[in-house]
Motif scaffolding. Structure first.
Motif, PDB file in Angstrom:
ATOM      1  N   SER A  13     -16.005 -12.636-111.373  1.00  0.00           N
ATOM      2  CA  SER A  13     -16.372 -11.230-111.272  1.00  0.00           C
ATOM      3  C   SER A  13     -17.799 -11.050-111.759  1.00  0.00           C
ATOM      4  N   GLU A  14     -18.498 -10.141-111.112  1.00  0.00           N
ATOM      5  CA  GLU A  14     -19.895  -9.896-111.454  1.00  0.00           C
ATOM      6  C   GLU A  14     -20.119  -8.470-111.938  1.00  0.00           C
ATOM      7  N   TYR A  15     -19.075  -7.662-111.991  1.00  0.00           N
ATOM      8  CA  TYR A  15     -19.248  -6.244-112.298  1.00  0.00           C
ATOM      9  C   TYR A  15     -19.836  -6.001-113.683  1.00  0.00           C
ATOM     10  N   ASN A  16     -19.663  -6.941-114.609  1.00  0.00           N
ATOM     11  CA  ASN A  16     -20.147  -6.726-115.980  1.00  0.00           C
ATOM     12  C   ASN A  16     -21.498  -7.385-116.252  1.00  0.00           C
ATOM     13  N   LEU A  17     -22.146  -7.875-115.242  1.00  0.00           N
ATOM     14  CA  LEU A  17     -23.468  -8.473-115.415  1.00  0.00           C
ATOM     15  C   LEU A  17     -24.530  -7.380-115.556  1.00  0.00           C
ATOM     16  N   PRO A  18     -25.661  -7.686-116.148  1.00  0.00           N
ATOM     17  CA  PRO A  18     -26.698  -6.669-116.399  1.00  0.00           C
ATOM     18  C   PRO A  18     -27.580  -6.386-115.181  1.00  0.00           C
ATOM     19  N   TYR A  19     -26.960  -6.014-114.076  1.00  0.00           N
ATOM     20  CA  TYR A  19     -27.731  -5.736-112.859  1.00  0.00           C
ATOM     21  C   TYR A  19     -28.371  -4.359-112.887  1.00  0.00           C
ATOM     22  N   ASN A  20     -28.184  -3.623-113.973  1.00  0.00           N
ATOM     23  CA  ASN A  20     -28.808  -2.309-114.087  1.00  0.00           C
ATOM     24  C   ASN A  20     -30.220  -2.379-114.665  1.00  0.00           C
ATOM     25  N   ARG A  21     -30.710  -3.558-114.933  1.00  0.00           N
ATOM     26  CA  ARG A  21     -32.072  -3.709-115.461  1.00  0.00           C
ATOM     27  C   ARG A  21     -33.094  -3.377-114.373  1.00  0.00           C
ATOM     28  N   SER A  22     -34.183  -2.798-114.795  1.00  0.00           N
ATOM     29  CA  SER A  22     -35.178  -2.317-113.834  1.00  0.00           C
ATOM     30  C   SER A  22     -35.756  -3.440-112.971  1.00  0.00           C
ATOM     31  N   GLU A  23     -35.967  -4.612-113.543  1.00  0.00           N
ATOM     32  CA  GLU A  23     -36.545  -5.702-112.743  1.00  0.00           C
ATOM     33  C   GLU A  23     -35.591  -6.147-111.640  1.00  0.00           C
ATOM     34  N   ILE A  24     -34.301  -6.067-111.890  1.00  0.00           N
ATOM     35  CA  ILE A  24     -33.302  -6.427-110.884  1.00  0.00           C
ATOM     36  C   ILE A  24     -33.241  -5.349-109.809  1.00  0.00           C
ATOM     37  N   GLN A  25     -33.225  -4.102-110.219  1.00  0.00           N
ATOM     38  CA  GLN A  25     -33.176  -3.003-109.263  1.00  0.00           C
ATOM     39  C   GLN A  25     -34.415  -2.953-108.383  1.00  0.00           C
ATOM     40  N   THR A  26     -35.574  -3.219-108.965  1.00  0.00           N
ATOM     41  CA  THR A  26     -36.810  -3.224-108.180  1.00  0.00           C
ATOM     42  C   THR A  26     -36.732  -4.245-107.060  1.00  0.00           C
ATOM     43  N   VAL A  27     -36.275  -5.429-107.374  1.00  0.00           N
ATOM     44  CA  VAL A  27     -36.136  -6.477-106.348  1.00  0.00           C
ATOM     45  C   VAL A  27     -35.099  -6.052-105.311  1.00  0.00           C
ATOM     46  N   GLY A  28     -33.992  -5.482-105.750  1.00  0.00           N
ATOM     47  CA  GLY A  28     -32.958  -5.036-104.820  1.00  0.00           C
ATOM     48  C   GLY A  28     -33.478  -4.005-103.830  1.00  0.00           C
ATOM     49  N   TYR A  29     -34.171  -3.000-104.323  1.00  0.00           N
ATOM     50  CA  TYR A  29     -34.739  -1.980-103.439  1.00  0.00           C
ATOM     51  C   TYR A  29     -35.777  -2.570-102.497  1.00  0.00           C
ATOM     52  N   ARG A  30     -36.566  -3.503-102.995  1.00  0.00           N
ATOM     53  CA  ARG A  30     -37.575  -4.146-102.158  1.00  0.00           C
ATOM     54  C   ARG A  30     -36.907  -4.932-101.024  1.00  0.00           C
ATOM     55  N   LEU A  31     -35.838  -5.653-101.338  1.00  0.00           N
ATOM     56  CA  LEU A  31     -35.120  -6.405-100.299  1.00  0.00           C
ATOM     57  C   LEU A  31     -34.506  -5.480 -99.256  1.00  0.00           C
ATOM     58  N   LEU A  32     -33.957  -4.354 -99.691  1.00  0.00           N
ATOM     59  CA  LEU A  32     -33.398  -3.393 -98.737  1.00  0.00           C
ATOM     60  C   LEU A  32     -34.474  -2.842 -97.810  1.00  0.00           C
ATOM     61  N   LYS A  33     -35.645  -2.572 -98.370  1.00  0.00           N
ATOM     62  CA  LYS A  33     -36.750  -2.050 -97.558  1.00  0.00           C
ATOM     63  C   LYS A  33     -37.198  -3.087 -96.521  1.00  0.00           C
ATOM     64  N   ILE A  34     -37.287  -4.340 -96.939  1.00  0.00           N
ATOM     65  CA  ILE A  34     -37.661  -5.413 -96.013  1.00  0.00           C
ATOM     66  C   ILE A  34     -36.604  -5.569 -94.929  1.00  0.00           C
ATOM     67  N   ALA A  35     -35.340  -5.549 -95.326  1.00  0.00           N
ATOM     68  CA  ALA A  35     -34.256  -5.690 -94.351  1.00  0.00           C
ATOM     69  C   ALA A  35     -34.249  -4.549 -93.349  1.00  0.00           C
ATOM     70  N   ALA A  36     -34.523  -3.324 -93.811  1.00  0.00           N
ATOM     71  CA  ALA A  36     -34.549  -2.163 -92.921  1.00  0.00           C
ATOM     72  C   ALA A  36     -35.666  -2.301 -91.894  1.00  0.00           C
ATOM     73  N   HIS A  37     -36.748  -2.911 -92.288  1.00  0.00           N
ATOM     74  CA  HIS A  37     -37.882  -3.112 -91.380  1.00  0.00           C
ATOM     75  C   HIS A  37     -37.499  -4.008 -90.202  1.00  0.00           C
ATOM     76  N   TYR A  38     -36.585  -4.939 -90.423  1.00  0.00           N
ATOM     77  CA  TYR A  38     -36.207  -5.901 -89.397  1.00  0.00           C
ATOM     78  C   TYR A  38     -34.985  -5.481 -88.591  1.00  0.00           C
ATOM     79  N   LYS A  39     -34.430  -4.327 -88.881  1.00  0.00           N
ATOM     80  CA  LYS A  39     -33.243  -3.851 -88.127  1.00  0.00           C
ATOM     81  C   LYS A  39     -33.648  -3.196 -86.849  1.00  0.00           C
TER      82      LYS A  39
END
Length: 96
Positions: A70-96
């Motif tokens: 399970s990964e639900y209790n990992l510290p994915y709420n940290r800003s550096e993780i979220q920044t990368v996540g949003y960046r990946l979503l933006k890149i993926a949206a560009h290629y859709k």
């Protein structure tokens, strides 16, 4: 210390954190479950086999008891993780 192993452990931890953030916080996914499960299994094996190196890599405390179930209790709420996540979503949206 094996630098390549340390880099791989660091990469897998970051990947698991970012994709956990996308899944648990944003209800989105960029990779399939098989890939995510494979990364988790690989990380668990690496941390067991290279425990000394594992302790020297980013997020060592957060992943010390990680067993991949399970990964639900990992510290994915940290800003550096979220920044990368949003960046990946933006890149993926560009290629859709």
């Amino acid at each position: 210390m094996n630098e390549k192993i340390m880099e791989l452990i660091s990469r897998r931890r970051r990947q698991i954190l970012v994709h956990s953030f996308l899944y648990y916080q944003l209800n989105d996914s960029l990779i399939d479950d098989y890939t995510f499960d494979r990364w988790c299994k690989e990380l668990v094996e690496l941390q067991l086999k290279y425990s000394r190196e594992s302790l020297q890599v980013v997020y060592a405390n957060d992943f010390k008891d990680f067993d991949g179930s399970s990964e639900y209790n990992l510290p994915y709420n940290r800003s550096e993780i979220q920044t990368v996540g949003y960046r990946l979503l933006k890149i993926a949206a560009h290629y859709k």
